[in-house]
Write a protein that holds these residues in place. Structure first.
Motif, mmCIF file in Angstrom:
data_model
loop_
_atom_site.group_PDB
_atom_site.id
_atom_site.type_symbol
_atom_site.label_atom_id
_atom_site.label_comp_id
_atom_site.label_asym_id
_atom_site.label_seq_id
_atom_site.Cartn_x
_atom_site.Cartn_y
_atom_site.Cartn_z
ATOM 1 N N ILE A 63 0.840 -1.200 0.000
ATOM 2 C CA ILE A 63 0.000 0.000 0.000
ATOM 3 C C ILE A 63 0.875 1.251 0.000
ATOM 4 C CG2 ILE A 63 -1.719 1.324 1.297
ATOM 5 C CD1 ILE A 63 -2.780 -1.350 2.375
ATOM 6 N N PHE A 64 1.902 1.254 0.874
ATOM 7 C CA PHE A 64 2.804 2.406 0.963
ATOM 8 C C PHE A 64 3.566 2.587 -0.345
ATOM 9 C CE2 PHE A 64 6.837 4.448 2.214
ATOM 10 C CZ PHE A 64 6.319 5.593 2.819
ATOM 11 N N ARG A 65 4.028 1.459 -0.919
ATOM 12 C CA ARG A 65 4.753 1.530 -2.196
ATOM 13 C C ARG A 65 3.851 2.068 -3.300
ATOM 14 N NH1 ARG A 65 7.068 -3.849 -4.941
ATOM 15 N NH2 ARG A 65 7.494 -4.325 -2.752
ATOM 16 N N GLY A 66 2.576 1.609 -3.303
ATOM 17 C CA GLY A 66 1.624 2.074 -4.314
ATOM 18 C C GLY A 66 1.314 3.550 -4.188
ATOM 19 N N LEU A 67 1.142 4.024 -2.940
ATOM 20 C CA LEU A 67 0.861 5.446 -2.722
ATOM 21 C C LEU A 67 2.051 6.313 -3.121
ATOM 22 C CD1 LEU A 67 -0.998 5.352 0.726
ATOM 23 C CD2 LEU A 67 -1.974 6.029 -1.480
ATOM 24 N N THR A 68 3.242 5.861 -2.743
ATOM 25 C CA THR A 68 4.459 6.602 -3.101
ATOM 26 C C THR A 68 4.621 6.691 -4.606
ATOM 27 O OG1 THR A 68 5.541 5.835 -1.069
ATOM 28 C CG2 THR A 68 6.962 6.695 -2.801
ATOM 29 N N PHE A 69 4.409 5.558 -5.275
ATOM 30 C CA PHE A 69 4.520 5.513 -6.731
ATOM 31 C C PHE A 69 3.482 6.424 -7.384
ATOM 32 C CE2 PHE A 69 3.175 3.637 -10.805
ATOM 33 C CZ PHE A 69 4.380 3.688 -11.496
ATOM 34 N N LEU A 70 2.248 6.402 -6.838
ATOM 35 C CA LEU A 70 1.168 7.221 -7.395
ATOM 36 C C LEU A 70 1.466 8.707 -7.255
ATOM 37 C CD1 LEU A 70 -1.694 7.210 -8.652
ATOM 38 C CD2 LEU A 70 -2.614 7.289 -6.317
#
Length: 299
Positions: free
Chosen positions: A171-178
């Motif tokens: 989730i954190f990786r996805g938010l950072t990437f987004l």
């Protein structure tokens, strides 16, 4: 691989020397006169490029920290953090360069004309905001980078010879990437929009000058030369950025350490900060006149 490393060091050395020359030049201009916004922005970009080259992979800054007997963990966190901040600032400052030039050459009747005087008074606040935001946003990386410990560990990915990147929560990786992608797409979009606007202005100016039979004046225009240089840098940056993004995204998505990927990415990352100062030096008449004076004095 050693011969390729030698190419990287030559490329890095050329980039550092060219950027150092530009940094001294812009510092002299800033301290000696009332600096133009473009000089302030170019000075910032030059410093950023120097730091990018010095912190890319196992490079000069990493070697300096190693000679100071600092721990591998500190070395990795320091170089990786600074490099990521500088890479983020590079796209931000390049975008700012494009926007300010578009405002500078805009006709007095255009919407952007009313921002011309505001650029001079608010440019330092813009720098402060950009540095603060990028330093804060990239601080999260300190917790996910460390000295490489064990090749058999699956939760870490080797990013240099001695540093590894630990896997984040999905989730954190996805938010950072987004967030990162949204920011970069927005900035690239702004650069392409302002570049298109500048091309339209130049084409319109070209037609007017042909109509007035004053092509000689157009060719001598410093604003036209500066605009053409910035257009070249923006297009070049966008191409390099997307090549780097594809390489980075592929390695992170597949979560693999591939020396070929890292080698190509390192070469790509060195290209923009190395080519940019050479383009600026060759297109700035003030620098060309200084170099001509130095050459005549030597003879």
């Amino acid at each position: 691989m050693s011969s390729l490393e030698n190419v990287f060091y030559i490329q890095a050395g050329l980039g550092v020397l060219a950027n150092m020359f530009l940094l001294f030049f812009y510092t002299f201009i800033i301290l000696g006169n009332r600096p133009k916004p473009m000089d302030l922005i170019s000075c910032q970009l030059t410093f950023i490029h120097i730091m990018m080259i010095l912190t890319e992979g196992d490079n000069l800054l990493a070697n300096i920290l190693e000679s100071l007997k600092s721990g591998n963990d500190i070395k990795c966190k320091t170089t990786f953090y600074i490099n990521r901040v500088m890479r983020s600032l590079s796209i931000c400052i390049t975008c700012l360069l494009s926007v300010v030039q578009a405002v500078t050459i805009s006709p007095s009747t255009s919407f952007l004309a009313k921002f011309k005087h505001k650029v001079k008074t608010h440019i330092n606040y813009v720098f402060f905001c950009l540095w603060t935001l990028n330093l804060s946003f990239s601080s999260r990386l300190i917790f996910f980078v460390a000295g490489f410990m064990n090749v058999s560990e699956t939760h870490q990915m080797k990013v240099t010879k001695s540093c590894s990147f630990f896997s984040m929560n999905y989730i954190f990786r996805g938010l950072t990437f987004l967030v990162t992608m949204s920011r970069d797409i927005f900035l690239v979009g702004v650069m392409l929009t302002t570049s298109t606007y500048m091309v339209i202005i130049l084409c319109r100016h070209q037609r007017q000058c042909k109509h007035l039979h004053s092509i000689r004046h157009l060719r001598a225009s410093p604003e036209k030369r500066a605009t053409q240089t910035i257009l070249l840098l923006v297009v070049f940056f966008v191409v390099i950025y997307w090549v780097d993004f594809i390489i980075s995204f592929t390695s992170v998505l597949l979560w693999i350490y591939d020396p070929v990927f890292l080698t190509v990415q390192k070469f790509v990352m060195f290209v923009y900060p190395t080519v940019t100062p050479l383009v600026q030096i060759s297109s700035d008449k003030r620098i060309i006149s200084i170099l001509k004076k130095l050459h005549s004095n030597c003879h």
